[in-house]
Scaffold this motif. Structure first.
Motif, mmCIF file in Angstrom:
data_model
loop_
_atom_site.group_PDB
_atom_site.id
_atom_site.type_symbol
_atom_site.label_atom_id
_atom_site.label_comp_id
_atom_site.label_asym_id
_atom_site.label_seq_id
_atom_site.Cartn_x
_atom_site.Cartn_y
_atom_site.Cartn_z
ATOM 1 N N GLY A 74 -2.357 -12.538 1.077
ATOM 2 C CA GLY A 74 -1.952 -11.126 1.733
ATOM 3 C C GLY A 74 -1.684 -10.154 0.728
ATOM 4 O O GLY A 74 -2.538 -8.976 0.750
ATOM 5 N N LEU A 75 -0.530 -10.461 0.338
ATOM 6 C CA LEU A 75 0.375 -9.822 -1.264
ATOM 7 C C LEU A 75 -1.116 -9.428 -2.057
ATOM 8 O O LEU A 75 -1.498 -8.393 -2.360
ATOM 9 N N PRO A 76 -2.004 -10.118 -2.335
ATOM 10 C CA PRO A 76 -3.329 -9.560 -3.567
ATOM 11 C C PRO A 76 -4.296 -8.591 -2.927
ATOM 12 O O PRO A 76 -4.185 -7.258 -4.029
ATOM 13 N N ILE A 77 -4.105 -9.265 -1.620
ATOM 14 C CA ILE A 77 -5.138 -7.443 -0.828
ATOM 15 C C ILE A 77 -3.995 -6.171 -0.900
ATOM 16 O O ILE A 77 -4.557 -5.367 -0.537
ATOM 17 N N ASN A 78 -3.108 -6.746 -0.454
ATOM 18 C CA ASN A 78 -2.198 -5.579 -0.816
ATOM 19 C C ASN A 78 -2.485 -4.846 -1.423
ATOM 20 O O ASN A 78 -2.008 -3.789 -1.757
ATOM 21 N N ILE A 79 -2.189 -5.890 -3.096
ATOM 22 C CA ILE A 79 -1.586 -4.804 -4.049
ATOM 23 C C ILE A 79 -3.528 -4.618 -4.230
ATOM 24 O O ILE A 79 -3.240 -2.370 -4.973
ATOM 25 N N VAL A 80 -4.092 -4.783 -4.343
ATOM 26 C CA VAL A 80 -5.770 -4.147 -4.145
ATOM 27 C C VAL A 80 -5.629 -2.634 -3.671
ATOM 28 O O VAL A 80 -6.028 -1.243 -4.116
ATOM 29 N N ALA A 81 -5.233 -2.721 -2.236
ATOM 30 C CA ALA A 81 -5.643 -1.233 -1.256
ATOM 31 C C ALA A 81 -4.452 -0.586 -2.464
ATOM 32 O O ALA A 81 -4.978 0.630 -2.078
#
Length: 185
Positions: free
Chosen positions: A77-84
């Motif tokens: 989830g953290l990489p997804i959040n960073i991209v978002a």
């Protein structure tokens, strides 16, 4: 502004962003979480530039990983959040940072929300869905179907998230504008 003062403000904004990230609100499904850690990141954009805002985002993310990691959920989830967050703040950097008017803020919020939604569709399809199926035993295809998941959950969540982020930041920015004028470069 001196480099030391700038570094100090980036560190403080990173810490506040990390603390805000601890308070996530689940909307519907457990892994669709809304948090307001983007607000200090956008403040770094206002005070400095996109590079500083990105630094706040990355420092906040490293703190989350090191101090509050929750296993597979955080690792996926953290990489997804960073991209978002990067996509969203990039829209503000390109549109609103250059001309700080109400109209450009609204345009940045709309563009950021649309880009966020499109990006999250792609990230979910190519990254999140396969990884959650492999490592978290959450097979979206079997549960609801990939198309249904993307159309009924990912799109509405990210549209709502972008609107909430924009509206909340507008309130925070408006309230803090007199204070921010003292620190802006």
């Amino acid at each position: 502004m001196t480099n030391l003062r700038k570094l100090t403000l980036v560190a403080v904004l990173s810490a506040v962003s990390f603390l805000l990230m601890l308070y996530q609100f689940s909307i519907g499904i457990e892994f669709f979480k809304l948090d307001f850690s983007i607000l200090p990141i956008l403040l770094a954009l206002v005070l400095f530039d996109l590079k500083s805002a990105t630094a706040v985002l990355l420092i906040r993310s490293v703190l989350k990983l090191a101090l509050n990691g929750q296993g597979v959920e955080t690792l996926i989830g953290l990489p997804i959040n960073i991209v978002a967050v990067l996509v969203f703040i990039a829209a503000f950097a390109m549109i609103w940072k250059k001309r700080s008017t109400v109209q450009s803020f609204i345009l940045a919020g709309l563009v950021g929300t649309v880009l966020l939604t499109i990006t999250m569709l792609l990230v979910n399809y190519f990254y999140a869905i396969p990884l959650y199926a492999t490592f978290a035993n959450t097979d979206i295809e079997k549960m609801v179907g990939i198309f249904n998941y993307l159309v009924t959950l990912v799109i509405p969540f990210n549209l709502l998230e972008g609107v909430i982020w924009s509206a909340t930041f507008w309130v925070v920015y408006t309230l803090l504008r007199p204070v921010l004028k003292q620190y802006e470069e």
